[in-house]
Design a protein around this motif. Structure first.
Motif, PDB file in Angstrom:
ATOM      1  N   ASN A  46     -36.204  36.356 -52.759  1.00  0.00           N
ATOM      2  CA  ASN A  46     -34.814  35.908 -52.873  1.00  0.00           C
ATOM      3  C   ASN A  46     -34.684  34.563 -53.566  1.00  0.00           C
ATOM      4  O   ASN A  46     -33.767  33.797 -53.303  1.00  0.00           O
ATOM      5  N   GLU A  47     -35.610  34.281 -54.482  1.00  0.00           N
ATOM      6  CA  GLU A  47     -35.507  33.076 -55.296  1.00  0.00           C
ATOM      7  C   GLU A  47     -34.613  33.319 -56.506  1.00  0.00           C
ATOM      8  O   GLU A  47     -34.148  32.380 -57.125  1.00  0.00           O
ATOM      9  N   ILE A  48     -34.402  34.592 -56.833  1.00  0.00           N
ATOM     10  CA  ILE A  48     -33.485  34.980 -57.903  1.00  0.00           C
ATOM     11  C   ILE A  48     -32.505  35.976 -57.290  1.00  0.00           C
ATOM     12  O   ILE A  48     -32.666  37.176 -57.411  1.00  0.00           O
ATOM     13  N   PRO A  49     -31.513  35.466 -56.593  1.00  0.00           N
ATOM     14  CA  PRO A  49     -30.587  36.381 -55.940  1.00  0.00           C
ATOM     15  C   PRO A  49     -29.635  37.018 -56.935  1.00  0.00           C
ATOM     16  O   PRO A  49     -29.352  36.469 -57.991  1.00  0.00           O
ATOM     17  N   SER A  50     -29.154  38.162 -56.578  1.00  0.00           N
ATOM     18  CA  SER A  50     -28.125  38.808 -57.379  1.00  0.00           C
ATOM     19  C   SER A  50     -26.845  38.008 -57.250  1.00  0.00           C
ATOM     20  O   SER A  50     -26.464  37.613 -56.158  1.00  0.00           O
ATOM     21  N   LEU A  51     -26.177  37.754 -58.359  1.00  0.00           N
ATOM     22  CA  LEU A  51     -24.906  37.050 -58.284  1.00  0.00           C
ATOM     23  C   LEU A  51     -23.911  37.851 -57.455  1.00  0.00           C
ATOM     24  O   LEU A  51     -23.065  37.298 -56.778  1.00  0.00           O
ATOM     25  N   ARG A  75     -29.541  27.364 -48.050  1.00  0.00           N
ATOM     26  CA  ARG A  75     -29.802  27.968 -49.355  1.00  0.00           C
ATOM     27  C   ARG A  75     -29.076  27.191 -50.451  1.00  0.00           C
ATOM     28  O   ARG A  75     -29.637  26.883 -51.496  1.00  0.00           O
ATOM     29  N   ARG A  76     -27.823  26.848 -50.178  1.00  0.00           N
ATOM     30  CA  ARG A  76     -27.036  26.086 -51.146  1.00  0.00           C
ATOM     31  C   ARG A  76     -27.639  24.698 -51.372  1.00  0.00           C
ATOM     32  O   ARG A  76     -27.666  24.197 -52.489  1.00  0.00           O
ATOM     33  N   ARG A  77     -28.137  24.070 -50.311  1.00  0.00           N
ATOM     34  CA  ARG A  77     -28.764  22.744 -50.433  1.00  0.00           C
ATOM     35  C   ARG A  77     -29.981  22.830 -51.355  1.00  0.00           C
ATOM     36  O   ARG A  77     -30.168  22.010 -52.243  1.00  0.00           O
ATOM     37  N   ARG A  78     -30.837  23.838 -51.131  1.00  0.00           N
ATOM     38  CA  ARG A  78     -32.026  24.002 -51.977  1.00  0.00           C
ATOM     39  C   ARG A  78     -31.613  24.219 -53.435  1.00  0.00           C
ATOM     40  O   ARG A  78     -32.205  23.643 -54.346  1.00  0.00           O
TER      41      ARG A  78
END
Length: 119
Positions: A46-51, A75-78
């Motif tokens: 999940n490092e490249i999540p689907s938009l 997740r948003r912070r990262r």
């Protein structure tokens, strides 16, 4: 802006997850999709999540009145930290408004679309 756009289409992300759930190896998925094993691994983690998979920050018609989950906030912070680091490495300075907008996104006060629109 939160960095460059992913070259992986949201439909590909869903397809990759489907294949992995079927028990396919990362190598098999890479061969089937034409993507590298590295990209498949990043999608799997999940490092490249689907938009399309971004969950709305709140429930309702775009209302930002309810809090996002702690996991979503982390997740948003990262994501914001990675963008800031990348920008700094490229020698780009961010202004105070961009910083404030990014923090609002992390808190759940802005959606990703709203953040991009403000950039």
């Amino acid at each position: 802006m939160l960095g460059r756009r992913s070259k992986v289409h949201p439909a590909q992300v869903e397809h990759i997850h489907d294949l992995l759930r079927q028990g396919k190896s990362h190598r098999d998925v890479a061969d089937l999709t034409g993507l590298s094993r590295s990209i498949v691994g990043r999608v799997a983690r999940n490092e490249i999540p689907s938009l399309a998979a971004f969950q709305p920050a709140t429930v309702g018609e775009g209302s930002m009145s309810e809090k996002i989950t702690d996991a979503e906030q982390a997740r948003r912070r990262r994501e914001v930290d990675e963008v800031r680091h990348s920008s700094a490495m490229e020698g780009n300075d961010r202004d105070a408004q961009t910083h404030a907008d990014q923090e609002a996104y992390v808190r759940g006060d802005l959606t990703l679309d709203e953040l991009i629109e403000r950039a």
